[in-house]
Design an enzyme around this catalytic site. Structure first.
Site, PDB file in Angstrom:
ATOM      1  N   LYS A 188       0.820  -1.220   0.058  1.00 23.73           N
ATOM      2  CA  LYS A 188       0.078   0.025  -0.009  1.00 23.73           C
ATOM      3  C   LYS A 188       0.716   1.339  -0.018  1.00 23.73           C
ATOM      4  O   LYS A 188       0.624   2.251  -0.789  1.00 23.73           O
ATOM      5  CB  LYS A 188      -1.117   0.026   1.221  1.00 23.73           C
ATOM      6  CG  LYS A 188      -1.778  -1.126   1.316  1.00 23.73           C
ATOM      7  CD  LYS A 188      -2.745  -0.818   2.518  1.00 23.73           C
ATOM      8  CE  LYS A 188      -2.316  -1.304   3.850  1.00 23.73           C
ATOM      9  NZ  LYS A 188      -1.730  -2.536   4.154  1.00 23.73           N
ATOM     10  N   ARG A 228      -9.458   0.873   9.026  1.00 21.58           N
ATOM     11  CA  ARG A 228      -8.968  -0.688   8.959  1.00 21.58           C
ATOM     12  C   ARG A 228     -10.267  -1.458   9.847  1.00 21.58           C
ATOM     13  O   ARG A 228     -10.135  -2.527  10.081  1.00 21.58           O
ATOM     14  CB  ARG A 228      -7.655  -0.638  10.065  1.00 21.58           C
ATOM     15  CG  ARG A 228      -6.641  -1.133   9.136  1.00 21.58           C
ATOM     16  CD  ARG A 228      -5.279  -0.991  10.154  1.00 21.58           C
ATOM     17  NE  ARG A 228      -4.121  -1.681   9.694  1.00 21.58           N
ATOM     18  CZ  ARG A 228      -3.208  -0.917   9.320  1.00 21.58           C
ATOM     19  NH1 ARG A 228      -3.044   0.193   8.981  1.00 21.58           N
ATOM     20  NH2 ARG A 228      -2.172  -1.632   8.918  1.00 21.58           N
ATOM     21  N   ARG A 268      11.069  -6.584   4.150  1.00 18.37           N
ATOM     22  CA  ARG A 268      10.994  -5.406   4.775  1.00 18.37           C
ATOM     23  C   ARG A 268      11.575  -4.877   6.154  1.00 18.37           C
ATOM     24  O   ARG A 268      12.127  -4.049   6.196  1.00 18.37           O
ATOM     25  CB  ARG A 268       9.618  -4.685   4.769  1.00 18.37           C
ATOM     26  CG  ARG A 268       9.375  -3.207   4.804  1.00 18.37           C
ATOM     27  CD  ARG A 268       7.993  -2.780   4.641  1.00 18.37           C
ATOM     28  NE  ARG A 268       6.979  -3.241   5.457  1.00 18.37           N
ATOM     29  CZ  ARG A 268       5.777  -3.063   5.478  1.00 18.37           C
ATOM     30  NH1 ARG A 268       5.211  -2.253   4.384  1.00 18.37           N
ATOM     31  NH2 ARG A 268       4.912  -3.281   6.425  1.00 18.37           N
ATOM     32  N   ARG A 308      11.788  -1.968  11.011  1.00 15.51           N
ATOM     33  CA  ARG A 308      10.475  -1.698  11.533  1.00 15.51           C
ATOM     34  C   ARG A 308      10.171  -2.999  12.530  1.00 15.51           C
ATOM     35  O   ARG A 308      10.302  -4.043  12.052  1.00 15.51           O
ATOM     36  CB  ARG A 308       9.298  -1.791  10.517  1.00 15.51           C
ATOM     37  CG  ARG A 308       8.648  -0.561  10.088  1.00 15.51           C
ATOM     38  CD  ARG A 308       7.834  -0.522   9.226  1.00 15.51           C
ATOM     39  NE  ARG A 308       6.473  -0.811   9.422  1.00 15.51           N
ATOM     40  CZ  ARG A 308       5.314  -0.782   9.049  1.00 15.51           C
ATOM     41  NH1 ARG A 308       5.235  -0.152   7.923  1.00 15.51           N
ATOM     42  NH2 ARG A 308       4.368  -1.352   9.587  1.00 15.51           N
ATOM     43  N   ARG A 365      -0.411  -9.759  12.646  1.00 15.48           N
ATOM     44  CA  ARG A 365      -1.053  -8.585  12.285  1.00 15.48           C
ATOM     45  C   ARG A 365      -2.093  -9.344  10.953  1.00 15.48           C
ATOM     46  O   ARG A 365      -3.056  -8.575  10.532  1.00 15.48           O
ATOM     47  CB  ARG A 365      -0.059  -7.767  11.580  1.00 15.48           C
ATOM     48  CG  ARG A 365       0.577  -6.920  12.518  1.00 15.48           C
ATOM     49  CD  ARG A 365       1.823  -6.358  12.057  1.00 15.48           C
ATOM     50  NE  ARG A 365       1.754  -5.587  11.174  1.00 15.48           N
ATOM     51  CZ  ARG A 365       2.767  -5.174  10.168  1.00 15.48           C
ATOM     52  NH1 ARG A 365       4.072  -5.867  10.178  1.00 15.48           N
ATOM     53  NH2 ARG A 365       2.822  -4.317   9.325  1.00 15.48           N
TER      54      ARG A 365
HETATM   55  P1  AMP Z   1       0.870   0.198   8.488  1.00 19.08           P
HETATM   56  O1  AMP Z   1       2.204   1.168   8.370  1.00 19.08           O
HETATM   57  O2  AMP Z   1      -0.300   0.699   7.804  1.00 19.08           O
HETATM   58  O3  AMP Z   1       1.123  -1.283   8.371  1.00 19.08           O
HETATM   59  O4  AMP Z   1       0.449   0.416  10.260  1.00 19.08           O
HETATM   60  C1  AMP Z   1       1.465  -0.264  11.073  1.00 19.08           C
HETATM   61  C2  AMP Z   1       0.607  -0.335  12.414  1.00 19.08           C
HETATM   62  O5  AMP Z   1       0.024   1.027  12.791  1.00 19.08           O
HETATM   63  C3  AMP Z   1      -0.354  -1.304  12.243  1.00 19.08           C
HETATM   64  O6  AMP Z   1      -0.296  -2.595  12.381  1.00 19.08           O
HETATM   65  C4  AMP Z   1      -1.407  -0.795  13.456  1.00 19.08           C
HETATM   66  O7  AMP Z   1      -0.953  -1.238  14.650  1.00 19.08           O
HETATM   67  C5  AMP Z   1      -1.243   0.640  13.374  1.00 19.08           C
HETATM   68  N1  AMP Z   1      -2.077   1.536  12.630  1.00 19.08           N
HETATM   69  C6  AMP Z   1      -2.071   2.050  11.408  1.00 19.08           C
HETATM   70  N2  AMP Z   1      -3.163   2.285  10.940  1.00 19.08           N
HETATM   71  C7  AMP Z   1      -4.097   1.824  11.778  1.00 19.08           C
HETATM   72  C8  AMP Z   1      -5.616   2.048  11.637  1.00 19.08           C
HETATM   73  N3  AMP Z   1      -6.291   2.670  10.679  1.00 19.08           N
HETATM   74  N4  AMP Z   1      -6.418   1.639  12.767  1.00 19.08           N
HETATM   75  C9  AMP Z   1      -5.701   0.945  13.851  1.00 19.08           C
HETATM   76  N5  AMP Z   1      -4.450   0.991  13.692  1.00 19.08           N
HETATM   77  C10 AMP Z   1      -3.620   1.337  12.939  1.00 19.08           C
END
Ligand code: AMP
Length: 190
Positions: free
Chosen positions: A14, A89, A128, A134, A146
């Protein structure tokens, strides 16, 4: 104004594809994951609280991410479009986003859903983790959690947007450029 959700499981690409769409269409990119990582880096109270959830591979509470998006949407003026990356989400977040957009006479145009097989996701996330450092990408148990959280809480959004006629599945495999091209031609038709 186009309001596009770039959707898919962790590791679907994404963030990478959002960048390609931003470069091509000059959209504004709203990534809740990036916003949360910036809060963690700045060691704010919100960041410290969010880190516990992120490190465990769990979702941060709805109110926290909805609050962040609300502040940013209030600041966006005239742009060709907005790309939401990693948000919404949960169905609760989607409903709240609908309310926010309706109140400014806008609405979601499409959910662009990157479809990638499970084994490929795990492979990409581990890779990654090696380069980005990360913490949520380095441990296989956290990665699997996740993906399970995605299946339980986020995947239902596909039904939600299908019912609204806004679900656009896109094959998320192949080279980065091939996937970008698929997305760009889908957006061109909107
Ligand atoms: P991402 O970079 O989008 O993979 O997000 C990394 C982490 O941030 C996720 O695994 C969640 O723990 C948290 N996170 C990001 N966006 C959301 C969201 N919209 N709702 C809840 N947690 C989020």
């Amino acid at each position: 104004m186009l309001q596009l959700i770039l959707f898919g499981p962790p590791g679907a690409g994404k963030g990478t594809q959002a960048q390609a769409l931003v470069e091509h269409f000059k959209f504004v990119h709203l990534s809740t994951g990036d916003l949360l990582r910036a809060e963690i880096a700045a060691q704010t109270a919100l960041g410290l609280e969010a880190k516990r959830f992120i490190d465990a591979g769990e979702l941060v509470p709805d109110e926290t991410v909805i609050g962040m998006i609300r502040i940013l949407l209030d600041r966006i003026d005239t742009v060709p479009g907005v790309i939401y990356d990693g948000f919404p989400r949960t169905v609760a977040q989607a409903k709240e986003l609908d309310k926010m957009l309706t109140s400014c006479k806008e609405g979601i145009t499409a959910l662009l859903s990157l479809e990638v097989p499970h084994d490929e996701l795990v492979k990409r996330l581990l890779l990654r983790g090696e380069s980005s450092g990360r913490t949520d990408d380095t441990d296989i148990a956290t990665i699997e959690n996740r993906i399970s959280v995605y299946e339980a809480k986020t995947q239902p959004l596909i039904d939600y947007y299908t019912q609204l006629g806004k679900y656009h599945p896109i094959a998320g495999v192949g080279t980065i450029q091939e996937i970008s091209q698929r997305l760009i031609s889908d957006v061109d038709k909107l």
